[in-house]
Every structure is written in C-alpha cells, then in structure tokens.
Scaffold this motif. Sequence first.
Motif, PDB file in Angstrom:
ATOM      1  N   THR A 111       0.835  -1.173   0.000  1.00  0.00           N
ATOM      2  CA  THR A 111       0.000   0.000   0.000  1.00  0.00           C
ATOM      3  C   THR A 111       0.878   1.234   0.000  1.00  0.00           C
ATOM      4  O   THR A 111       1.821   1.309   0.778  1.00  0.00           O
ATOM      5  N   ILE A 112       0.570   2.143  -0.880  1.00  0.00           N
ATOM      6  CA  ILE A 112       1.298   3.410  -0.873  1.00  0.00           C
ATOM      7  C   ILE A 112       0.510   4.414  -0.046  1.00  0.00           C
ATOM      8  O   ILE A 112      -0.670   4.653  -0.311  1.00  0.00           O
ATOM      9  N   ILE A 113       1.154   4.960   0.968  1.00  0.00           N
ATOM     10  CA  ILE A 113       0.507   5.919   1.860  1.00  0.00           C
ATOM     11  C   ILE A 113       1.351   7.184   1.905  1.00  0.00           C
ATOM     12  O   ILE A 113       2.570   7.119   2.037  1.00  0.00           O
ATOM     13  N   GLN A 114       0.681   8.288   1.758  1.00  0.00           N
ATOM     14  CA  GLN A 114       1.376   9.571   1.904  1.00  0.00           C
ATOM     15  C   GLN A 114       1.090  10.122   3.290  1.00  0.00           C
ATOM     16  O   GLN A 114      -0.071  10.309   3.654  1.00  0.00           O
ATOM     17  N   VAL A 115       2.139  10.370   4.016  1.00  0.00           N
ATOM     18  CA  VAL A 115       1.988  10.900   5.374  1.00  0.00           C
ATOM     19  C   VAL A 115       2.775  12.196   5.504  1.00  0.00           C
ATOM     20  O   VAL A 115       3.670  12.475   4.702  1.00  0.00           O
ATOM     21  N   GLN A 118       8.104  -1.192   6.012  1.00  0.00           N
ATOM     22  CA  GLN A 118       7.847   0.197   5.628  1.00  0.00           C
ATOM     23  C   GLN A 118       9.013   0.698   4.802  1.00  0.00           C
ATOM     24  O   GLN A 118      10.086   1.008   5.318  1.00  0.00           O
ATOM     25  N   ARG A 119       8.821   0.798   3.515  1.00  0.00           N
ATOM     26  CA  ARG A 119       9.852   1.343   2.654  1.00  0.00           C
ATOM     27  C   ARG A 119       9.512   2.795   2.380  1.00  0.00           C
ATOM     28  O   ARG A 119       8.353   3.126   2.070  1.00  0.00           O
ATOM     29  N   VAL A 125       5.197   6.311   1.703  1.00  0.00           N
ATOM     30  CA  VAL A 125       5.584   5.066   2.358  1.00  0.00           C
ATOM     31  C   VAL A 125       4.955   3.883   1.638  1.00  0.00           C
ATOM     32  O   VAL A 125       3.749   3.884   1.370  1.00  0.00           O
ATOM     33  N   ASP A 126       5.786   2.940   1.349  1.00  0.00           N
ATOM     34  CA  ASP A 126       5.306   1.680   0.766  1.00  0.00           C
ATOM     35  C   ASP A 126       5.161   0.703   1.936  1.00  0.00           C
ATOM     36  O   ASP A 126       6.136   0.171   2.445  1.00  0.00           O
ATOM     37  N   LEU A 127       3.933   0.547   2.362  1.00  0.00           N
ATOM     38  CA  LEU A 127       3.654  -0.220   3.575  1.00  0.00           C
ATOM     39  C   LEU A 127       3.189  -1.614   3.208  1.00  0.00           C
ATOM     40  O   LEU A 127       2.278  -1.770   2.392  1.00  0.00           O
ATOM     41  N   HIS A 128       3.818  -2.626   3.750  1.00  0.00           N
ATOM     42  CA  HIS A 128       3.274  -3.969   3.523  1.00  0.00           C
ATOM     43  C   HIS A 128       3.217  -4.777   4.810  1.00  0.00           C
ATOM     44  O   HIS A 128       4.094  -5.559   5.128  1.00  0.00           O
ATOM     45  N   PRO A 129       2.140  -4.568   5.520  1.00  0.00           N
ATOM     46  CA  PRO A 129       1.888  -5.328   6.735  1.00  0.00           C
ATOM     47  C   PRO A 129       1.678  -6.792   6.401  1.00  0.00           C
ATOM     48  O   PRO A 129       1.290  -7.138   5.283  1.00  0.00           O
ATOM     49  N   GLU A 130       1.897  -7.644   7.373  1.00  0.00           N
ATOM     50  CA  GLU A 130       1.582  -9.056   7.214  1.00  0.00           C
ATOM     51  C   GLU A 130       0.266  -9.348   7.918  1.00  0.00           C
ATOM     52  O   GLU A 130      -0.034  -8.772   8.953  1.00  0.00           O
ATOM     53  N   PHE A 131      -0.478 -10.263   7.334  1.00  0.00           N
ATOM     54  CA  PHE A 131      -1.789 -10.610   7.875  1.00  0.00           C
ATOM     55  C   PHE A 131      -1.774 -12.061   8.326  1.00  0.00           C
ATOM     56  O   PHE A 131      -1.304 -12.925   7.592  1.00  0.00           O
ATOM     57  N   TYR A 132      -2.309 -12.307   9.492  1.00  0.00           N
ATOM     58  CA  TYR A 132      -2.302 -13.661  10.044  1.00  0.00           C
ATOM     59  C   TYR A 132      -3.692 -14.029  10.532  1.00  0.00           C
ATOM     60  O   TYR A 132      -4.503 -13.169  10.872  1.00  0.00           O
ATOM     61  N   GLY A 165      -3.529   0.324   8.264  1.00  0.00           N
ATOM     62  CA  GLY A 165      -3.165   1.603   7.678  1.00  0.00           C
ATOM     63  C   GLY A 165      -2.275   2.424   8.600  1.00  0.00           C
ATOM     64  O   GLY A 165      -2.134   3.624   8.419  1.00  0.00           O
ATOM     65  N   PHE A 166      -1.683   1.770   9.600  1.00  0.00           N
ATOM     66  CA  PHE A 166      -0.813   2.486  10.544  1.00  0.00           C
ATOM     67  C   PHE A 166       0.613   2.544  10.009  1.00  0.00           C
ATOM     68  O   PHE A 166       1.189   1.510   9.658  1.00  0.00           O
ATOM     69  N   VAL A 167       1.150   3.736   9.972  1.00  0.00           N
ATOM     70  CA  VAL A 167       2.548   3.932   9.588  1.00  0.00           C
ATOM     71  C   VAL A 167       3.334   4.259  10.862  1.00  0.00           C
ATOM     72  O   VAL A 167       3.057   5.254  11.525  1.00  0.00           O
TER      73      VAL A 167
END
Lengths: 305, 305, 305, 305
Positions: free
Chosen positions: D29-33, D59-60, D102-109, D252-254
Amino acid sequence: MVPKLTVLSHFSIETVRLVIGENKLTNMTIIQVGCNLTYSVIKPTNFLFNVAAARTEHQRICEESFQLIPEISFEASSVEDNQVYRLYVEPCDLQLQYFATVDLHPEFYDRSEINETWYSQLPLDVLPYLNPSRYCESDRLSHFALRMFGNVQPGFSRVNAICDWINNNLDYQAGSTGESTSACDVLIERVGVCRDYAHLAIALCRALCIPARYISGYAVALQPPDFHGFFEAYLGSRWYLFDATRMAPVEGFVRIGTGRDAADASFATIIGEATLTYMAVWAEQTTPNQISNESLRQSAVSTNQ
Amino acid sequence: MVPKLTVLSHFSIETVRLVIGENKLTNMTIIQVGCNLTYSVIKPTNFLFNVAAARTEHQRICEESFQLIPEISFEASSVEDNQVYRLYVEPCDLQLQYFATVDLHPEFYDRSEINETWYSQLPLDVLPYLNPSRYCESDRLSHFALRMFGNVQPGFSRVNAICDWINNNLDYQAGSTGESTSACDVLIERVGVCRDYAHLAIALCRALCIPARYISGYAVALQPPDFHGFFEAYLGSRWYLFDATRMAPVEGFVRIGTGRDAADASFATIIGEATLTYMAVWAEQTTPNQISNESLRQSAVSTNQ
Amino acid sequence: MVPKLTVLSHFSIETVRLVIGENKLTNMTIIQVGCNLTYSVIKPTNFLFNVAAARTEHQRICEESFQLIPEISFEASSVEDNQVYRLYVEPCDLQLQYFATVDLHPEFYDRSEINETWYSQLPLDVLPYLNPSRYCESDRLSHFALRMFGNVQPGFSRVNAICDWINNNLDYQAGSTGESTSACDVLIERVGVCRDYAHLAIALCRALCIPARYISGYAVALQPPDFHGFFEAYLGSRWYLFDATRMAPVEGFVRIGTGRDAADASFATIIGEATLTYMAVWAEQTTPNQISNESLRQSAVSTNQ
Amino acid sequence: MVPKLTVLSHFSIETVRLVIGENKLTNMTIIQVGCNLTYSVIKPTNFLFNVAAARTEHQRICEESFQLIPEISFEASSVEDNQVYRLYVEPCDLQLQYFATVDLHPEFYDRSEINETWYSQLPLDVLPYLNPSRYCESDRLSHFALRMFGNVQPGFSRVNAICDWINNNLDYQAGSTGESTSACDVLIERVGVCRDYAHLAIALCRALCIPARYISGYAVALQPPDFHGFFEAYLGSRWYLFDATRMAPVEGFVRIGTGRDAADASFATIIGEATLTYMAVWAEQTTPNQISNESLRQSAVSTNQ
C-alpha cells in the motif's frame, strides 16, 4: 550471613593504581561477590535471575559459578553486558548459589573537570535515560529540580549536590517502602531504602536534563550486606557512578544490571508463586589496599562509557 | 473589575484599636466585600453558593444583598455561622450579585505567648481537624513534617515557620493546579495557588498534631482581587489566622466558609452543567487607617475561638 | 478469642418485631459487644479510644464497662452520639477491656419505596457527606460512577447495585491494604478489607450525588470477629445502612463512630509510640431469633435519621 | 488541513494482496503521510523531532522531505529503525514541514492461530516490555488484570478482549488528559485520548505477562487527522498491532516511534520554551483498494517481528 568460600582463597590478588593519560586513573581490584537465595516455590514458576556480575570492559570475570539445588536445567544467556539465568521450576525448595571473582578496574577522574553535556551533544542512545520511567517521574519534578538545583554549578558538582540533598533529607529505613514506591512517593514520605534514594536522584537528574539510569550491583563494605541499588549520570562523555545513600564507596561497586529504574534490574523476576525464605549476599575485596571512602571524596568514578 | 457600589458610600466608617484585657487588642474595621458571577447554564442545574460573609462574633454584617438575574427563587439558609444560597436553574445566563458591609473586629495577640496545646487538652470538637482530608493527606507527611519542623520552637512560631517554608519553596502561579490537586501533589510540583498553599500548610500542621482548617474568604488588598483561601491553626485556646501566600494581611480577611479543606468551602457547588463566564470579587476597607502588613508582622490574629 | 462474660448472663433478652406505622418495622435485639486490646507502650503516649457503642435513639446502652490495666486515669467524654476515652500513658503494657450490652432496634423499610433525594431537598447538615474526603476521592470518580451506575434505577437499588459491583469486583484479603489506601487505590488494585469496600462505595455514592458516610462498629456474626467498617447512604429522608462486603447482616451492626471516612472513625488514635500486641473483638446476639441474612435481603435498615 | 502534495501524484500506485506461505498474507500500500508544525519559540530551544516514518522491512520510504522555515541547520540521525531530527533554535517562529511516501506492507495472520508465548520462550530482548513504565504501571494492575482477563482464551483473543473492554469502558475525549496521565489514572477517570487507551492496554497486557509496547504513528482514515498512539503485543513469535480506540484500521498504521510508552515516543521533545501554534497531520492512502475495517476484523496485522 557471608559463607566462607575457601575455594577462592588461592587466587592471586593485585591492585595497582595506574595513571592512564592525563586525568584518568585506574585501579585493579579483585572482588569476590555472590549470593545464596532460597525460595519456597509454591506453584510451577518461571524465574529470571539477574544476579551475575556484568561483563564489561571494566569488569572482568575471573571465575564464576551458578548452581541450583535441586539440579534444575536453566538457560544462561546474555543481553548486552548482562548475564541472566532463566528457569522453570515445579514446587520445591529452590536454592541458588552464585559466586564470582571480579577483576574490577574503575576509572577515576577529576571531579572539577566534569561538565554537563548540552542536549544537542548527547549521543542518541543516551536520550532514553532522560525520559520519565515507572519509578522516576521526572516529568512531575521539573519545577522542584529547577528551584532546588537550577543555580548549582553544573557538572559533577550538581549531581553531587542532588545526592547531598537526598542524603540529608531522607531517612534510610529498611522495610519502609515497597515494590510500587516511586521517586514522588519518596519525596513526600522522606524515608526509603537504596533503590528509593537512587530513584529520586535519577528523577531529579532527568528533570534537569542530565541522563541518569539505575544500576543494581554488589557493593564492597555495604552494611548490612545486601544487593545494592545506585545510579549513573551521564556527564561529559561517559557515565559516572553515584550513590545517594553514601553507604559504600562507589569504586567498590560491581555492576549487575543497568536499566531505566529498578523495574529493569530486579535480581529475581518471578512468574508464578514463590517466597524468598533465605538470602545472603556478599562482596569482599581480597586485595591489600582497601577501597576507601577517602578516594570517593576526591575522584569521580566511571565503569562505563 | 470592581463595580461602584454607590449605595454604600454614606456608611459611617470607624476603626478603633482598643485594648481589651492584657494581651488582647481589637480593631473595628468596616470592609465592603462582594462578587459578581455570571454563569452560562447549559442544563437544568442546582447551585449552592457559599459567597456570603459568615456571621460570627467577630464579623457583624451591617448590610447585605444577594441578587440573581434573572430573578430566580432561592433558599437562603444557615449552617452554623455560614449563610448559603441554594437554587435550581433552567438553562439561561445566570448572574449573581452579592455585596455586604462587614464590621470586622479581629483580636490581636502577642505571638510569643501563643503555645501549642497538648493533645490531651484539645477540645473534642477540634480533634477532627487533626484528621487527614481529601486535599490534606497529613497521614503521608508525618515523617517530612517532623524532619523539617520537629525542632522548631512549638507554638505560633512553628506554624509561622511552616508558612515561611511554603512561601519560600512554592511558586505562586495562577492556573497551575486543578480541582484534584492535593498537598502531596503540591509538595512534588512546587507550584500552586492560594488554596494549594493552604492545603500544604494544613497538612503539615496536622502531621505535627496541630489542628488546622481551611477558610475561604474575601481579602482586603489582595492583588489581583479574587476569592482567597487561607487557614486557621488551633493554638493555645483559639484558632489563629494564617496565610502561607503572604499576599494580603490576615487582619483584613473576611471569612466566608470554614472546613476541613477546600472541598468544604467551594464558593459555588454546581450539580448540573454551567460555565463561569465572568467573575469579579472585591474587598475594600473603607476606613481611614489602612490594614497593613506592619501589624501582621507583629501580632497574631484571631477571628474565632 | 471471645472471652466469656458471665456477668451479663442474667440479662433478660427480648426481640420483638413490631409494626410501627405503615412501612416501618422495628426489632429489639440485645447484643453484647466488646473488645480487649493490649498495647506495648514504648514512649509517653496519648490515646483516644473510640470503641464504645454510640448512644442513639436506636441504640440504648443497658450496661457498659470500660477498664484499663494498669488503672490509669482517663477522661470519658461525648461528641454528639459518640463516647470517647482519652488518656495519657507512660511506657507500660496497657490493657483495655470494654464491654457493653446494647438494646438495638433498627428500623426496617421497604426497599422499593426508597428514593434518592434531589440535591435541592437535601438537609444542609447532610451536604458535607457529598464532599470528597481523604479516602473517598469522589471528585475523581464522577465519570466512572455515571458510566457504571448512571442508568441504574435511582434509590436504594442504586446503592445496592454499587455494593453488588464492589462485592463482585474486589477480593477481600486481610492485610492487603494499609493506612493510606484510598478508594482510587482500591479501584486499581481490586483487593481490600472492609474499610476499603466502604470507602469505594462511599466515593461512588458521592460521585452520584448520594450523601454517604463511614460507620465503624461491631457486627454480629462477622467472621473472623473484628471491628467492622461499613457505610450509610442518605436516601429519602434518612440514613440507611449498607455493607459492600456482605460479610454480616446490617441489622446486627452496632454503631461506634460516624464520619466522612475511616480517618474520622479510628478505634484508637495514638499520639506517641505504642504497638498493638493483642486484640479480641466480639458482638453476640443473646436473643432467640437470630439476626439473619434473610431479612437483610428483603428490607432496608436504618439506625439513624 | 491536508495540504495538496502534487509532486507526489506521478507515483505509480499498486496494492496487491499476496499469499506468502500458508498463513501469511501481505498487502502493498502506498501511503502519503506528513505534518506541518509551527512553534513560537520563546527562548533558545533544543528540539528533537520524531515525526519521520520508521525504516523497517515492512515500511519502505519511497520519497521523503524534512524542511524547516527559517532554514535552520539540523542533525538527522537514526536510532535503530527510527529517524530523528535534532536542532537548536533561537527565538523565532519555527515551521516544520515533513512528508513521506511510504510503501507499507503489513503481514496478515489468522487470529485464531496466534497464541501467547510462555515466559520461558520469550526472546530476551522482548522481556523489558513486560516491565512497568512511567505511564503503564502494570505492577499495580496484576490483580485487576487476572480478575478481568485471567479466564479469557489466551492469545490474540485475550489482547483483543482487553481492547474491547477498554473501548467499552473509556470515553474518548480530546483534551481530557495531560502529560502526566497514566494507565492507573485512566482506569479511575475513564476518559482519555489515544495514548491513554494504549497505555491502559499495554499495562493490562504486561500484567498478564504479555509483552506490550507503545507505537506512535500516522493512521489512514483517522478522524480528526492527528498523530496516533497505539500499541503492539508480542504473541507467538512476533509483534502484532492493536488499537484500543478502534478509530482507524491497524493495517493503515505507519510507524514512527516504538517505545515502552509515550515517554519514549513523543513527536517533539522540547528543551527550552516553545509553544505549538499550528499543527496539521495527514495520512492518505493513494491506492485504489481502500484499507478497510473489514479486513481488520478478520486478520491480525504485524509490521514487526
């Protein structure tokens, strides 16, 4: 209370005070430390013991032994300088025996040359020790600290003035405080034990923007013998040892744990149910030139950068 | 802020300092006190106003007026010396106007002759003022109080020493504290307003076994004008007035409420929802010889037995 | 623990439940109460003992004895309903023996008919029991109280709901709390003794604008026997008895002291230094129809207007 | 409040949910903060700004800008994952502008498969997050935590139950709490903001022997936009994100800062005197498939091992 450890008696003992560079003196001192702890373990319990002397460049461990009776398997592991023992115990009477021979060589500096460090110059890894912590609510003490110590000469002398004030304004009373007692509680109630003295000093330092942290350790000449709690303040470019209780010379302190406050440096963390039924702690210098309060009054002591 | 009260201008004013017996002086002083309060009442609300000058043998009320705009019916009733007004208001803008002309005659005593009273000699109705209360946790301060004031000359001088210490060690800062701030909070944070100064003084007195209680009132020469909070300590055989803020002469204090601490002497108790939008308070001596700090420094002042 | 008091055995015992008016029942019950306390007095010490059954219209004292060993002179005096004993003792072993035969006749009311009283209708002398006190910081609990009990049926049922909640959410544990423990502490730590249960209940009542106060007393059927702490809430036009511990029937409570909180109702106030070395307390109903929890569940009980 | 950042519009946007292994999903997900902060600096002041998105494997940072007006030299440095800016400012109006893509890629479990970890199995570097801290006095809450959550299914569900309870029992109220408000305060007063919700949750987790720590960050869809405070609990073998406020989806948390509690993760540390006069904070997802509460309810989210 202090068991005879005859096996250690054949160690060669040497203490030499050397000049290293211009303002820096060092001492090599052989200290034997240890503890015997007995627990009545009532339910299955996890223990984390933090009783081992830290491995630092100022503390070399010559010999060391950690034993449990009954013989229970344990995990020994290191977190930075710190050696901890973790174990799981079924209900029993658990006895722990720890001893170590430590080659301690603190550095000695001229107090008058030690200044405070500007916030902008503090190393980043030191900054967390400016933050308030569980037992050191520095955020509530800024006004008090500025009022009392704002006009004191900055540097070693200011931290020393904090220790003086605490020493003059608290009464040392075994058993007067408990696990939840914080610096603010102590400031109100004016009694405490070593950990409370350290917490109040740490909180006041932080309130003045001087990084400070808690040290648990063994202390030569502490009466009655016990684990000791004291603190370090970051001045100039290193951590200096202080003890607001003034109960033992800081140059005879053997570091166990280092943390924000006593919450980080408990000698035993117990998850389960167990009661301490016996405890003996000792720290004995085995060198001819005794650690003395004399030198304490003249030099600043550091065992960490 | 202080409205003109022209209706009061024709009062005859007299202040005479008389010798009554050997150690007792009195003063008769005419003081005009009052307040204007405006509330934005948001929900149906019950008010209890405790703004009227108390009726005591040392405070004679010459003239008094309590008015509400809009005209709302209220209940005026007395609890001991204290006159309170209770009312129920639907949402509106509520304005309260109170004024009184008070003939105040405090008694003056020689400070050096005022001793503390042994616990065994204290009247029973005075004993509750030794107990800790919401904002005066004297139970936590006994060690501190003994350390700081245990060796001070007992009597008026000891309570005075407590006031001196508080005055020297707190900073007066409007808005620095809140409704839940207690003596212990103040001892930690070292800032407060008049009520905080009084709470800490009361707590320290009680911790030393000196009965002490909170007084709310009007104070001549207080800057900026406001309701004032101060305290009484029971010494010898009567209550003496003290003010740790030293912001106004105690002989110009007009008592409103008396209680364990500020919890008992709120000028407005509000059950519902209302916001104070305007407040003016005044206390003006209308006599030629001004109340002065001069006499404060020389005599102890009592307006109660 | 409960000494035989054979001298009391010839008292005639009578308990009759009578209908008085429409909603009001009464009971006459003979209860024998008392205590033996032994102190090791270390320094010259003043004592104020507050152990005597109060003299009220619902508590008639048939016989009473207060004795000290050694025979030390004491002052017995009354503050309102309350009988206290004050004495000064040189170092010694001091033994106190108190017993009384109390003719207790509580009033019983139908719970469903007991409403809360509007603030505007509360008698003025009841209002102080809405204020926060040392151990009942109601000012901090208003949000919590409204959230939890704001929608509960007002009246007896609401105070009962508070007691239910406390009973369900605290653990009774002897020795778990101390002299400085307050309602807020208890709300965090969720353990306490009778006085803590009462403090939390009082604080929650006050936060809901229900006047509440602390009662110390003797309690028939309390196990283990001890002084008891419970509370009264002002509902309708009188004070009703409540006990959030639910450890003994309220209709068997013999009042000693009444106050804002336990600070006002200590059974022994000690100015000096003395250690309690022995304590026995008892309260025994000597009538045939035993006080039972049965009636407790059905009626509201009042022993005060 | 959210400034247009047109320079960022040419970024390619991609969000793909991928299956990685069996139980692990990820999202890109690309997020602008970013934030705009203006301070009125009154005295010479040191600032430490902790507003930059952390650099982690989840978080890249694609693009980033940190600017000050006026142009003041600053030191940018990293403490572990964390990028901080330190500067010294003379009195002025200081404006800070930060933005990052921010290129955010959380993991889901799968929540149902996430268990708690035995104390003996916890990594040593995780153990400090079991200790009480300034705002999370877990040592005082153990009894409460066990009573309330001791019987809840251990694992993700237990931490979730803690969040549920907090969400149901606190009221979110901007401005209701302050810098010194702790978990215990919140438990009493039952109002707070995001940091208070996190502190109470962390304290309860630790009291149950679940490591927990504080995260400051940006949150997509938070209304009103602001810096957010939430927390991580260590379960199984990694840190999972939780937010007891439930005001925004955790995926959606950075992350900005990570610490024991808010004391370690202040977005601005100010040594000197400066007042925040303007603040705008934003976090906007620029990808087509919106982060939604839907997935929040079904998966556990981790952005840290």
